[in-house]
Design an enzyme around this catalytic site. Structure first.
Site, mmCIF file in Angstrom:
data_model
loop_
_atom_site.group_PDB
_atom_site.id
_atom_site.type_symbol
_atom_site.label_atom_id
_atom_site.label_comp_id
_atom_site.label_asym_id
_atom_site.label_seq_id
_atom_site.Cartn_x
_atom_site.Cartn_y
_atom_site.Cartn_z
ATOM 1 N N LYS A 47 13.169 -9.605 6.097
ATOM 2 C CA LYS A 47 11.814 -9.295 6.531
ATOM 3 C C LYS A 47 11.811 -9.216 8.053
ATOM 4 O O LYS A 47 12.653 -9.821 8.715
ATOM 5 C CB LYS A 47 10.850 -10.412 6.105
ATOM 6 C CG LYS A 47 10.594 -10.493 4.624
ATOM 7 C CD LYS A 47 9.543 -11.546 4.301
ATOM 8 C CE LYS A 47 8.156 -11.060 4.670
ATOM 9 N NZ LYS A 47 7.091 -11.924 4.094
ATOM 10 N N ASN A 71 0.459 -0.624 2.257
ATOM 11 C CA ASN A 71 0.519 -2.049 2.553
ATOM 12 C C ASN A 71 0.059 -2.305 3.982
ATOM 13 O O ASN A 71 0.299 -1.509 4.883
ATOM 14 C CB ASN A 71 1.928 -2.609 2.311
ATOM 15 C CG ASN A 71 2.779 -2.610 3.566
ATOM 16 O OD1 ASN A 71 2.668 -3.508 4.401
ATOM 17 N ND2 ASN A 71 3.621 -1.600 3.715
ATOM 18 N N ALA A 72 -0.627 -3.425 4.129
ATOM 19 C CA ALA A 72 -1.043 -3.881 5.459
ATOM 20 C C ALA A 72 -0.756 -5.376 5.537
ATOM 21 O O ALA A 72 -1.628 -6.187 5.839
ATOM 22 C CB ALA A 72 -2.518 -3.589 5.697
ATOM 23 N N ASN A 101 16.087 -7.749 10.618
ATOM 24 C CA ASN A 101 15.072 -6.876 11.200
ATOM 25 C C ASN A 101 14.225 -7.704 12.159
ATOM 26 O O ASN A 101 13.800 -8.809 11.826
ATOM 27 C CB ASN A 101 14.206 -6.274 10.086
ATOM 28 C CG ASN A 101 13.128 -5.334 10.613
ATOM 29 O OD1 ASN A 101 12.135 -5.766 11.192
ATOM 30 N ND2 ASN A 101 13.307 -4.054 10.383
ATOM 31 N N CYS A 132 5.486 -1.205 16.483
ATOM 32 C CA CYS A 132 4.592 -2.316 16.799
ATOM 33 C C CYS A 132 3.832 -2.002 18.079
ATOM 34 O O CYS A 132 4.374 -1.384 18.991
ATOM 35 C CB CYS A 132 5.385 -3.613 16.995
ATOM 36 S SG CYS A 132 6.390 -4.057 15.586
ATOM 37 N N LYS A 167 14.827 1.440 13.965
ATOM 38 C CA LYS A 167 14.039 2.019 12.873
ATOM 39 C C LYS A 167 12.921 2.883 13.446
ATOM 40 O O LYS A 167 12.064 2.397 14.182
ATOM 41 C CB LYS A 167 13.469 0.904 11.996
ATOM 42 C CG LYS A 167 12.814 1.397 10.709
ATOM 43 C CD LYS A 167 12.496 0.221 9.793
ATOM 44 C CE LYS A 167 11.977 0.672 8.448
ATOM 45 N NZ LYS A 167 11.764 -0.470 7.522
ATOM 46 N N THR A 195 6.951 3.508 7.407
ATOM 47 C CA THR A 195 5.828 4.012 6.620
ATOM 48 C C THR A 195 4.932 4.964 7.413
ATOM 49 O O THR A 195 4.828 4.880 8.627
ATOM 50 C CB THR A 195 4.969 2.850 6.102
ATOM 51 O OG1 THR A 195 4.553 2.056 7.226
ATOM 52 C CG2 THR A 195 5.742 1.988 5.125
ATOM 53 N N GLY A 246 10.852 6.555 -0.359
ATOM 54 C CA GLY A 246 10.654 7.022 -1.727
ATOM 55 C C GLY A 246 11.898 7.120 -2.572
ATOM 56 O O GLY A 246 11.936 7.883 -3.544
ATOM 57 N N THR A 268 10.109 0.324 -1.798
ATOM 58 C CA THR A 268 9.027 0.267 -2.782
ATOM 59 C C THR A 268 9.556 0.145 -4.205
ATOM 60 O O THR A 268 8.944 -0.526 -5.042
ATOM 61 C CB THR A 268 8.134 1.515 -2.639
ATOM 62 O OG1 THR A 268 7.603 1.548 -1.306
ATOM 63 C CG2 THR A 268 6.985 1.497 -3.625
#
Length: 305
Positions: A47, A71-72, A101, A132, A167, A195, A246, A268
């Protein structure tokens, strides 16, 4: 024929197969040990970790959408110190590369988290989430500004000797420009895409479904966008790429490799099937067997135009 060679290497990180778990969809790794063999996937990505623990956003913070999910979560995590003390010891006993990460709300936070990971055994590399907001610069997202992204990458590079994957965000006008900026600043590899920003509305209540209003869209709905961006970046940058977006089965993963990815991340799909990463690796291998392909690496960038 004998079993095909499924091994790949990304920025010096050697993996038994190209399948990695995507950050934020696989906990800290141990949570999934009952559902799949952690030593049958290519690599695990933690995470997103910050300097201090973070509680995340209020609920509801996940909603299904046609072809995917929003997602949030808000990058909820235990913080880098707790990860090192409580989570990493377990992962050190798993014979699979662990990639951490990390993210920050300021340039300095990125540098500090990277510094705390440097020299630690059990961490094969780091993945830098640049999607971010920079709280010191009016909330502009690091990953949407080439100059800001370069500052992050340079500082992290200065503070670590570990391989660095950056990323990339898809929420930009020109992903190739961002990829080149990160490559020039010292990235060892790039992972894409993060995302896409989206939202869902409750018609009866006339309110957003997510408490945060907007969230990150993932799942099959974003795969065509992700494939296109991987293909574009592969033509422009001479760095290993990790395809994300995906990927639900082995065929999806192999399509990303044809587009130019050396490896892939499964995200996902793990919510729907906790063993997805292992299953996808197995399906990829079966495709190679069926088509008499000796090495998965021979498919990297093999798209015919």
């Amino acid at each position: 024929m004998q079993r095909p060679d499924m091994s790949v290497a990304v920025a010096g990180i050697k993996m038994r197969n190209p399948v990695m778990t995507a950050s934020g969809t696989f906990g800290y790794g141990a949570e999934f040990a009952d559902y799949l063999d952690l030593e049958c996937i290519g690599a695990m990505i933690s995470k997103g970790l910050s300097l201090k623990p973070k509680a995340g956003n209020p609920t509801p913070r996940i909603v299904e959408t046609p072809g995917g999910m929003l997602n949030a979560i808000g990058l909820q995590n235990v913080g880098i110190d707790a990860f090192i003390e409580q989570k990493l010891p377990y992962l050190k006993n798993v014979n699979t590369p662990v990639i951490v990460n990390l993210y920050g709300n300021t340039l300095e936070e990125y540098g500090e988290v990277a510094a705390r990971l440097d020299g630690l055994s059990g961490v094969a590399g780091i993945e830098v989430n640049i999607s971010c907001p920079n709280v010191k610069q009016g909330g502009i997202v690091f990953g949407t500004d080439p100059g800001a992204a370069q500052e992050v990458v340079r500082l992290v590079k200065k503070n670590t000797t570990k391989p660095m994957i950056v990323k990339l965000s898809p929420n930009v006008t020109d992903v190739v420009l961002m990829a080149k900026a990160c490559a020039d600043a010292g990235a060892d590899a790039l992972s894409l895409i993060n995302t896409l920003t989206g939202m869902a509305i409750d018609l009866e209540r006339r309110r957003p479904v997510l408490a945060n209003v907007t969230g990150g869209l993932s799942g099959p709905a974003i795969k065509p966008v992700a494939l296109r961006m991987v293909w574009q970046v592969a033509k422009a940058v001479k760095l290993p790429l990790i395809g994300i977006g995906g990927i639900m089965n082995g065929r999806d993963a192999l399509e990303f490799m044809l587009a130019g990815a050396t490896a892939v991340q499964v995200g996902t799909a793990s919510f729907l099937d906790p063993s997805a990463a292992q299953r996808i690796a197995r399906e990829m291998e079966q495709y190679l067997v069926d088509h008499k392909i000796e090495s998965v690496s021979s498919l990297i960038g093999a798209l015919e135009l």
